[in-house]
Structures are given as structure tokens and as C-alpha cells.
Design an enzyme around this catalytic site. Structure first.
Site, PDB file in Angstrom:
ATOM      1  N   LYS A  90       0.822  -1.220   0.000  1.00 33.71           N
ATOM      2  CA  LYS A  90       0.000   0.000   0.000  1.00 33.71           C
ATOM      3  C   LYS A  90       0.850   1.261   0.000  1.00 33.71           C
ATOM      4  CE  LYS A  90      -1.135  -3.481   2.164  1.00 33.71           C
ATOM      5  NZ  LYS A  90      -0.092  -4.298   2.766  1.00 33.71           N
ATOM      6  N   ARG A  91       2.015   1.122   0.607  1.00 33.88           N
ATOM      7  CA  ARG A  91       2.900   2.279   0.682  1.00 33.88           C
ATOM      8  C   ARG A  91       3.199   2.860  -0.696  1.00 33.88           C
ATOM      9  NH1 ARG A  91       7.728   1.297   1.681  1.00 33.88           N
ATOM     10  NH2 ARG A  91       7.626  -0.959   1.770  1.00 33.88           N
TER      11      ARG A  91
END
Length: 488
Positions: free
Chosen positions: A248-249
RNA sequence: GGCCCCAUCGUCUAGUGGCCUAGGACGUAGCCCUCUCAAGGCUAAAACACGGGUUCGAAUCCCGUUGGGGCCA
């Protein structure tokens, strides 16, 4: 291979999150293999983690697959419905002497683990309960003493010929007697997967690299169950720009996010297929069918790949350009609806007008989002003059006004709309008569008509827009510029 | 920390002992085309991580080092 010799592959996501880029590529490789070989693609939802699995995520994953055009031949099967089969298998293993009940308590195990860490060794279960006799074990089980079922890992090593990595081997002592059934009777991942793959007749397991360390355990189970393991192909991971596992980063990683950003499913599939695989020649822009025809597991690389959005954008532009105006129109229509410039506002209600417009803007767009912005000025309503356009072509308002005066006369006198060459000839001679550079007229007109610095050729723009709208826009532009001159 | 995987331009890759003065693509820079921007065409800069072997010959095989990653803890 099973008895009929046909390929059966599966994609087995767990519904604890979206269908992300890595999962999508795994699905694509499996699907490509199935379609290439005329085999069967099975979808199995690994929803045994009831806590974290939700129906919403299942929906999301199916949505993602649907968008990608990855269709399955069987399923979706749900792993949670096979728990009885998993337990049964554990019992069979136990009966065959390949698994045993373990009565060690969590405290005992924790102590063992700490001791191992203190010795700077990796922890594997020592196998104490393996020594308990069958009779005693049965008695303690019958008495209701809590226990897990552990797999009795034999001495030696477990190896397999991985299609992408070649021979891969693990020493069995580094594996240790692993748990196959928890004390609450819940099957452990490696058991569930193996039993399901066996039951579903899976011939090729194509999955992420991160499962390599599970593979020896699974192979041990296959053999203990008297079955031959399938062919394994461990596909390297997809990395973020910082070279760590994509997460997700790194921004939008749900595949549906790419759909929403205006990427084409065919382009996205093409792009992901090329991440870790290549056809062996120099082809890059490939249709789905070309991918299917060229795909083989053997050509998957062992090296993990960084996800490069810029190349995705380029590839999307390529796919967009290769589509006909009519095809683009079909795909882009919902985008225009959403932008509030759908069919209702279409100046000429026939599909041809829209398809022709799409043909004009598609080579200039990399995403469907770009496409909408490019096409927006062709629909009725006022245009907004973009600062960069004004800066570049209307820097001198008086000069722009002079150029537009020519443009107005040109539009009024034009009677061969659609004949690009004739139109250009007429404008050029008119500009020459007036002593204004033709290029200036065209560029000033571009800003007046579209408000943008960039557009299709000016005569194509004019034709697609129609005389009425063009007059309206030119008048508005002259007014705007006049105010500018007066304001100076 | 243990085990495992990986190592060619910034990025995706071709390459499986001689065809490599290492090819293609994205991106970058320049030129051409040109009414703008794309598209298209041409050109340029840009890589075999390092060290040992094996071999007549190594990007390709072996070993080690380093670096990255994954899994487990």
C-alpha cells in the site's frame, strides 16, 4: 499431470484484501497457461481466515478479475467448505504414521523457542511428542487432552525442479515437525492448500516466490498422502520503486484503481505479463491472443521486477492508439457520462460523430482520463482558457485579436468543411491576403476553440466542432481578449 | 538471526560458452516531420556488482564476497 494429461491450474487468493498488482499477475500467468494449453483455470477463494476474510473483499477480487478479463472455468470454490476434507487428510496421515498428536503446551513451546534463540539457532520443533507411543497418545486424546497434529518430517532433504528456479532443495531438519491441525481442529494453511490442490486435480502450481518456503512442506504432505506433487513454478515478486515488496505504501495497488485511473484492461494485462516474462522476441505491445499464443512457463524470469508506471502509461497509449475510433468510443462512453458530458450534450446525436472524435484524440491520450480532457472542448458550453495556452499563444493579446479576426472571416467563408486540404489552402491564402502568418491564425484559433495548448489538427478540430460552435467560441475569445487589451 | 531466492543500461528485458564492439523497449537528450501536442522516423548518452577459478574462449559454467529480496522467528 493428471490421467487425461490436460493442464489444470488455479488462482487462490485470500479475501483479506483487494486484488493487488502481484496477485493479478499471478492470476494472469495461470490464466495464460490454461488458455495456451487448452487447460482449465480454477478459482479458489482461500477464506479460512474467517476473521480477516470478508464478502466485500471477495466481491472486490472478482471485480478485479472481471475487469482484467480473466475468466475462470471452475469455481469459485471456497476453501472454508473443505475443512472436513482437510481434517480427514490429517487423520489419514496420522493413521499412516506420518503425523502424530502433540501435547506440548504453548508455554513449553515458547520456552523451547527462547532457548533456541539464546543459542542463536533457528527454532524448529524438537519432536518430543513423536516419541509418545500410539497407545498412550490415543489414551490422552480420548481423555480430551488438548493437542495439535504434527507432521512427522523424515530425515533427508526435500527438493523439486521448479520451472522458474530450477532445482530447489531444503534440508528437512530445517523444516521441523510442523503442525498440520491446530488444537481447535482448524487445518493449517499448508495442509489445506495441499489437500485442495489434490482434490481439484491441480497439475501446475504457479504462485508467488514468497511461497517457496511452504513448498517442501506441501511436497512432504503430497508424498505422505501417496500422491505425486504437481509442477511448481514460483514467480518472482513485483517490487515498488524502492525495491521492496509492493504494498500500500507504493500508492494505488488494487487493480481496480488502475481501471479507475483510465487504463485499458488489455494494456494492463499486457504490462503485467511483461513483468517477469517475455515472448523471447522484441515484441512488447501485444494483444491478449498474442500473449496466449506466446506464453510458456519456461520463459518466466527468476528475477523480481520493479513496477514502472511510466511504461504502463506508454503501453496504455499504444493500446489506445491501436483501437479504432468506434472501439474507443465503446470503452470511453461511461467516462464521458461520469464527466457529465455524455450523449445528452452531444452536438450531433449519432455515434459516428463520437467515434470520429475518439479517433482524433486517441493518439494524443495515454489514459481514458486524458481522452476525456482532450475531447471536452468539442462539446457545447464555454471553454476555460488554460494559463499555459494563453502564455504560449496569446502572449500578445492585440496580435491574437488580429489573428482571430482572420479566423472569423475564414470560418464565415468556409464552405468545404471536412475537406482538410481545401480548408488549409483557403485559410493560408486568406492569411496571406491579410498579411498575418497562417501559423499564428491557427494557433490563436486553437486556444479560442479549445482553451488548450494541445488539440488535434486545427481543421479536424474545426470540422468535428462544427461551424456554429466554432463561431460561438471565436466570439467569446475576441471578447475576452478585448477586455485584456483594454485592461492593459 | 536461520533458511531460501535473485544479481545485464535509472526501469522492464534479450542473451543459455565463440554470432556481444552486449540487442530491444520505457524514460532522458537531440534532430526530422509540423498549425500545437501526441503519434511516427532517425540519432545519442546509458549495463554484464566484485574477486577467484574452469576453458583456446565467459554476461553465459563453478566457488567465494558484496548487495537486494522473501519466508520463518
Amino acid at each position: 499431470m493428471n490421467s487425461t494429461g490436460s493442464v489444470r491450474v488455479r488462482f487462490a487468493p485470500s479475501p483479506t484484501g483487494f486484488l493487488h498488482v502481484g496477485g493479478a499477475r499471478t492470476a494472469i500467468f495461470n490464466w495464460l497457461l490454461a488458455r495456451h494449453t487448452g487447460g482449465v483455470f480454477v478459482l479458489r477463494i482461500e477464506d479460512t481466515d474467517a476473521e480477516r476474510s470478508t464478502d466485500e473483499m471477495i466481491r472486490e477480487i472478482l471485480d478485479g478479475l472481471e475487469w482484467l478479463g480473466i475468466d475462470w472455468d471452475e469455481g469459485p470454490h471456497f476453501q472454508s467448505r473443505n475443512v472436513d476434507r482437510h481434517r480427514e487428510a490429517a487423520e489419514r496421515l496420522r493413521e499412516a504414521g506420518r503425523a502424530y498428536p502433540c501435547f506440548c503446551t504453548v508455554e513449553e513451546l515458547a520456552a523451547e523457542r527462547e532457548a533456541a534463540i539464546a543459542r542463536k539457532e533457528s527454532y524448529v520443533y524438537g519432536g518430543r511428542c513423536r516419541a509418545i507411543s500410539r497407545e498412550e497418545a490415543d489414551r490422552r486424546r480420548a481423555a480430551g487432552e488438548p493437542h495439535t497434529i504434527r507432521f512427522a518430517v523424515p530425515a533427508g532433504e526435500t527438493a523439486w525442479e521448479d520451472v522458474v528456479h530450477g532445482r530447489t532443495a531444503f534440508e528437512n531438519r530445517t523444516i521441523g515437525d510442523f503442525i498440520v491441525l491446530r488444537s481447535d481442529g482448524a487445518p493449517v494453511y499448508n495442509l489445506a492448500v495441499t489437500v485442495d490442490d489434490l482434490d481439484m486435480g491441480i497439475t501446475h502450481v504457479v504462485r508467488g516466490d514468497d511461497h517457496i518456503s511452504n513448498t517442501p512442506k506441501q511436497i512432504l504432505i503430497y508424498r505422505a498422502l501417496g500422491a505425486d506433487p504437481p509442477v511448481f513454478a514460483h514467480v518472482p515478486l513485483i517490487l515498488g520503486p524502492d525495491k521492496s515488496k509492493l504494498s500500500k505504501r507504493h500508492g494505488a495497488i488494487a487493480v481496480t484503481a488502475y481501471r479507475d485511473q483510465g487504463y485499458l484492461a488489455d494494456a494492463f494485462v499486457n504490462f503485467l505479463a511483461l513483468l517477469g516474462w517475455s515472448p523471447g522476441d522484441d515484441r512488447e505491445v501485444m494483444t491478449r491472443q498474442e500473449l496466449v499464443d506466446a506464453f510458456t512457463l519456461e520463459r518466466i524470469t527468476g528475477k523480481s521486477a520493479v513496477f514502472d508506471v511510466e511504461k504502463l502509461e506508454w503501453l496504455n497509449g499504444q493500446h489506445l492508439s491501436r483501437l479504432s475510433g468506434r472501439e474507443v468510443a465503446a470503452i470511453a462512453a461511461p467516462w464521458f457520462e461520469r464527466a457529465g458530458i455524455g450523449r445528452l450534450t452531444e452536438p450531433q446525436g449519432d455515434g459516428d460523430w463520437f467515434a470520429n472524435l475518439m479517433a482524433l484524440v486517441k493518439t494524443r491520450s495515454r489514459t481514458l482520463h486524458d481522452l476525456v480532457e482532450q475531447a471536452r472542448p468539442f462539446f457545447p458550453g464555454p471553454v476555460e482558457y488554460q494559463p499555459d495556452a494563453v502564455e504560449k499563444f496569446w502572449q500578445d493579446p492585440s496580435a491574437a485579436l488580429a489573428a482571430l479576426a482572420v479566423a472569423v472571416d475564414y470560418v464565415e467563408s468556409e464552405d468545404r468543411w471536412g475537406d482538410l486540404e481545401a480548408m488549409e489552402g483557403r485559410l493560408r491564402s486568406l492569411a496571406e491576403e491579410r498579411g498575418v502568418a497562417a501559423g499564428k491564425v491557427m494557433q490563436s484559433m486553437r486556444v479560442a476553440l479549445t482553451g488548450q495548448r494541445v488539440s488535434p489538427g486545427i481543421f479536424e478540430t474545426l470540422t468535428a466542432m462544427g461551424a456554429a460552435l466554432a463561431r460561438e467560441r471565436l466570439a467569446a475569445a475576441r471578447e475576452w481578449l478585448s477586455r485584456r487589451v483594454a485592461g492593459d
